[in-house]
Design a protein around this motif. Sequence first.
Motif, PDB file in Angstrom:
ATOM      1  N   TYR A  21      -0.157 -12.701   3.263  1.00 31.92           N
ATOM      2  CA  TYR A  21       0.394 -12.422   4.599  1.00 31.92           C
ATOM      3  C   TYR A  21      -0.712 -11.891   5.524  1.00 31.92           C
ATOM      4  CZ  TYR A  21       5.050 -13.077   2.688  1.00 31.92           C
ATOM      5  OH  TYR A  21       6.169 -13.624   2.115  1.00 31.92           O
ATOM      6  N   HIS A  22      -1.822 -12.590   5.539  1.00 35.36           N
ATOM      7  CA  HIS A  22      -2.971 -12.161   6.335  1.00 35.36           C
ATOM      8  C   HIS A  22      -3.279 -13.107   7.486  1.00 35.36           C
ATOM      9  CE1 HIS A  22      -3.627  -9.986   2.501  1.00 35.36           C
ATOM     10  NE2 HIS A  22      -4.143  -9.048   3.289  1.00 35.36           N
ATOM     11  N   GLN A  23      -2.236 -13.754   8.030  1.00 28.62           N
ATOM     12  CA  GLN A  23      -2.480 -14.661   9.153  1.00 28.62           C
ATOM     13  C   GLN A  23      -3.117 -13.908  10.318  1.00 28.62           C
ATOM     14  OE1 GLN A  23       0.966 -16.651  10.685  1.00 28.62           O
ATOM     15  NE2 GLN A  23      -0.156 -17.692  12.294  1.00 28.62           N
ATOM     16  N   GLN A  24      -2.662 -12.651  10.527  1.00 27.46           N
ATOM     17  CA  GLN A  24      -3.227 -11.780  11.548  1.00 27.46           C
ATOM     18  C   GLN A  24      -3.647 -10.467  10.878  1.00 27.46           C
ATOM     19  OE1 GLN A  24      -3.748 -12.643  14.670  1.00 27.46           O
ATOM     20  NE2 GLN A  24      -2.697 -14.637  14.547  1.00 27.46           N
ATOM     21  N   PRO A  25      -4.644  -9.772  11.420  1.00 32.03           N
ATOM     22  CA  PRO A  25      -5.031  -8.475  10.840  1.00 32.03           C
ATOM     23  C   PRO A  25      -3.863  -7.488  10.873  1.00 32.03           C
ATOM     24  CG  PRO A  25      -6.685  -9.252  12.414  1.00 32.03           C
ATOM     25  CD  PRO A  25      -5.502 -10.155  12.561  1.00 32.03           C
ATOM     26  N   TRP A  26      -3.831  -6.603   9.876  1.00 34.93           N
ATOM     27  CA  TRP A  26      -2.783  -5.581   9.815  1.00 34.93           C
ATOM     28  C   TRP A  26      -2.858  -4.671  11.043  1.00 34.93           C
ATOM     29  CZ3 TRP A  26      -3.065  -0.305  10.094  1.00 34.93           C
ATOM     30  CH2 TRP A  26      -1.916   0.416   9.766  1.00 34.93           C
ATOM     31  N   GLN A  27      -1.684  -4.308  11.565  1.00 35.78           N
ATOM     32  CA  GLN A  27      -1.584  -3.349  12.661  1.00 35.78           C
ATOM     33  C   GLN A  27      -0.397  -2.429  12.390  1.00 35.78           C
ATOM     34  OE1 GLN A  27      -2.212  -4.717  16.869  1.00 35.78           O
ATOM     35  NE2 GLN A  27      -1.985  -6.758  15.965  1.00 35.78           N
ATOM     36  N   PRO A  28      -0.470  -1.183  12.818  1.00 37.72           N
ATOM     37  CA  PRO A  28       0.679  -0.296  12.643  1.00 37.72           C
ATOM     38  C   PRO A  28       1.846  -0.731  13.524  1.00 37.72           C
ATOM     39  CG  PRO A  28      -0.988   0.770  13.982  1.00 37.72           C
ATOM     40  CD  PRO A  28      -1.604  -0.495  13.473  1.00 37.72           C
ATOM     41  N   GLY A  29       3.059  -0.535  13.044  1.00 32.93           N
ATOM     42  CA  GLY A  29       4.243  -0.788  13.862  1.00 32.93           C
ATOM     43  C   GLY A  29       4.420   0.332  14.872  1.00 32.93           C
TER      44      GLY A  29
ATOM     45  N   GLY B 211       0.826  -1.207   0.000  1.00 31.81           N
ATOM     46  CA  GLY B 211       0.000   0.000   0.000  1.00 31.81           C
ATOM     47  C   GLY B 211       0.855   1.250   0.000  1.00 31.81           C
ATOM     48  N   GLU B 212       0.261   2.366  -0.365  1.00 33.06           N
ATOM     49  CA  GLU B 212       0.982   3.636  -0.474  1.00 33.06           C
ATOM     50  C   GLU B 212       1.631   4.034   0.834  1.00 33.06           C
ATOM     51  OE1 GLU B 212      -0.010   8.302  -1.524  1.00 33.06           O
ATOM     52  OE2 GLU B 212      -1.244   6.715  -2.394  1.00 33.06           O
ATOM     53  N   SER B 213       0.970   3.704   1.953  1.00 31.29           N
ATOM     54  CA  SER B 213       1.499   4.049   3.275  1.00 31.29           C
ATOM     55  C   SER B 213       1.790   2.805   4.116  1.00 31.29           C
ATOM     56  CB  SER B 213       0.503   4.959   4.018  1.00 31.29           C
ATOM     57  OG  SER B 213       0.266   6.143   3.309  1.00 31.29           O
ATOM     58  N   CYS B 214       2.014   1.660   3.436  1.00 34.90           N
ATOM     59  CA  CYS B 214       2.255   0.394   4.138  1.00 34.90           C
ATOM     60  C   CYS B 214       1.095   0.088   5.078  1.00 34.90           C
ATOM     61  CB  CYS B 214       3.569   0.438   4.922  1.00 34.90           C
ATOM     62  SG  CYS B 214       4.978   1.061   3.990  1.00 34.90           S
ATOM     63  N   ASN B 215      -0.090   0.403   4.622  1.00 33.76           N
ATOM     64  CA  ASN B 215      -1.274   0.341   5.482  1.00 33.76           C
ATOM     65  C   ASN B 215      -2.110  -0.920   5.285  1.00 33.76           C
ATOM     66  OD1 ASN B 215      -1.833   1.281   2.901  1.00 33.76           O
ATOM     67  ND2 ASN B 215      -3.648   2.401   3.549  1.00 33.76           N
ATOM     68  N   GLN B 216      -1.495  -1.967   4.728  1.00 33.60           N
ATOM     69  CA  GLN B 216      -2.183  -3.243   4.597  1.00 33.60           C
ATOM     70  C   GLN B 216      -1.156  -4.360   4.446  1.00 33.60           C
ATOM     71  OE1 GLN B 216      -4.337  -1.996   1.069  1.00 33.60           O
ATOM     72  NE2 GLN B 216      -3.137  -3.379  -0.220  1.00 33.60           N
TER      73      GLN B 216
ATOM     74  N   GLY C   8       6.953  -4.486  16.180  1.00 35.83           N
ATOM     75  CA  GLY C   8       6.964  -4.368  14.725  1.00 35.83           C
ATOM     76  C   GLY C   8       5.624  -4.674  14.093  1.00 35.83           C
ATOM     77  N   ASN C   9       4.854  -5.587  14.707  1.00 37.98           N
ATOM     78  CA  ASN C   9       3.570  -6.020  14.155  1.00 37.98           C
ATOM     79  C   ASN C   9       3.696  -6.420  12.693  1.00 37.98           C
ATOM     80  OD1 ASN C   9       2.025  -5.721  16.532  1.00 37.98           O
ATOM     81  ND2 ASN C   9       1.827  -3.517  16.178  1.00 37.98           N
ATOM     82  N   THR C  10       4.688  -7.267  12.428  1.00 39.98           N
ATOM     83  CA  THR C  10       4.944  -7.757  11.079  1.00 39.98           C
ATOM     84  C   THR C  10       3.789  -8.626  10.585  1.00 39.98           C
ATOM     85  OG1 THR C  10       7.326  -7.727  11.461  1.00 39.98           O
ATOM     86  CG2 THR C  10       6.533  -9.133   9.682  1.00 39.98           C
TER      87      THR C  10
END
Length: 338
Positions: free
Chosen positions: A308-316, A298-303, A321-323
């Motif tokens: 790589y969707h084992q866990q929902p996206w979270q901000p670092g 994503g444009e802002s690394c926002n997804q 890190g919330n990789t």
Amino acid sequence: MKLLVLLLLLIEETAAAQLRGLFPAMLNLASNAEISSNATCGDPEPEVYCKLVEHVPGRRIKNPHCPKCDANSVLYKERHPITNAIDGTNQWWQSPSIKNGRQFHWVTITLDLKQIFQIAYIIIKAANSPRPGNWILERSLDGKIFEPWQYYAISDSECLTRYNITPRLGSPTYRSDTEVICTSYYSRLNPLEHGEIHTSLINGRSSSADPSSELLSFTSARYIRLRLQRIRTLNADLMMLSAHDPRDVDPIVTRRYYYSIKDISVGGMCICYGHAESCPLDPISKKLQCVCEHNTCGESCNQCCPGYHQQPWQPGTLSKGNTCESLLQDYPQAFCAV
């Protein structure tokens, strides 16, 4: 052996990066901004101005003089456009003096950063005049709806009477991530020239060590606006200027009252939500673009990237890190059997 040690160090650094958020370097965003003002001295007609520091009773100044400002002059020293405030030189922007009318207390300066950034601080340096008296620092995402970041007033009482805000006494402090305060700390008359205004939007806030979503939203902006509303004057001239139209007052007095800014610095970074430590200029879009890590897209690394969707996206964050993790981690044996 050395190669093995270097390889192990690289693995450790990579692992550490996965455990914490990644953030781009802080930049001076003003240097690449588009800037405009609704008033500049010498436009449309040349005018003479004087420096207040050279006309204060009791101060002896050698060779005082009143130069000319002419926006159309062939001499660059006589021109003071708003672009001087962000070009990194010793030249400055200057507004018309109130000799031209009381309306020149109200001047607006707008910066367009060309994309949304997270803003950490703003530093404004005056040139040959005192710092502004009353004014508002504002932010906007779209250039249409502006919200205040901070109010500045000539006195604590002005915070109440003009802006209806209880003044914050002394050096500015903040009680929450999104508190908007009013301060007279940076509107003092002295110094009469070359004064500075330092506005911190993150440091001193409740979650500054690990910014909350509220603080990230509060500090996000594409447009920054300075709404200047009152020029700082000597107390001896205040009553006279309040009671009369400045155009009816002796020009020796009114020519020395104007705004001037020699530098505006905007410290900020790309919004990559803790998943990128690099944000170079994209040659096609001409915008700074996050180089996403942690398996984010994503444009802002926002997804999370596909797969790589084992866990929902979270901000670092600074601590996590919330990789984004691969779906394969849940089903390794099934994929091996196939």
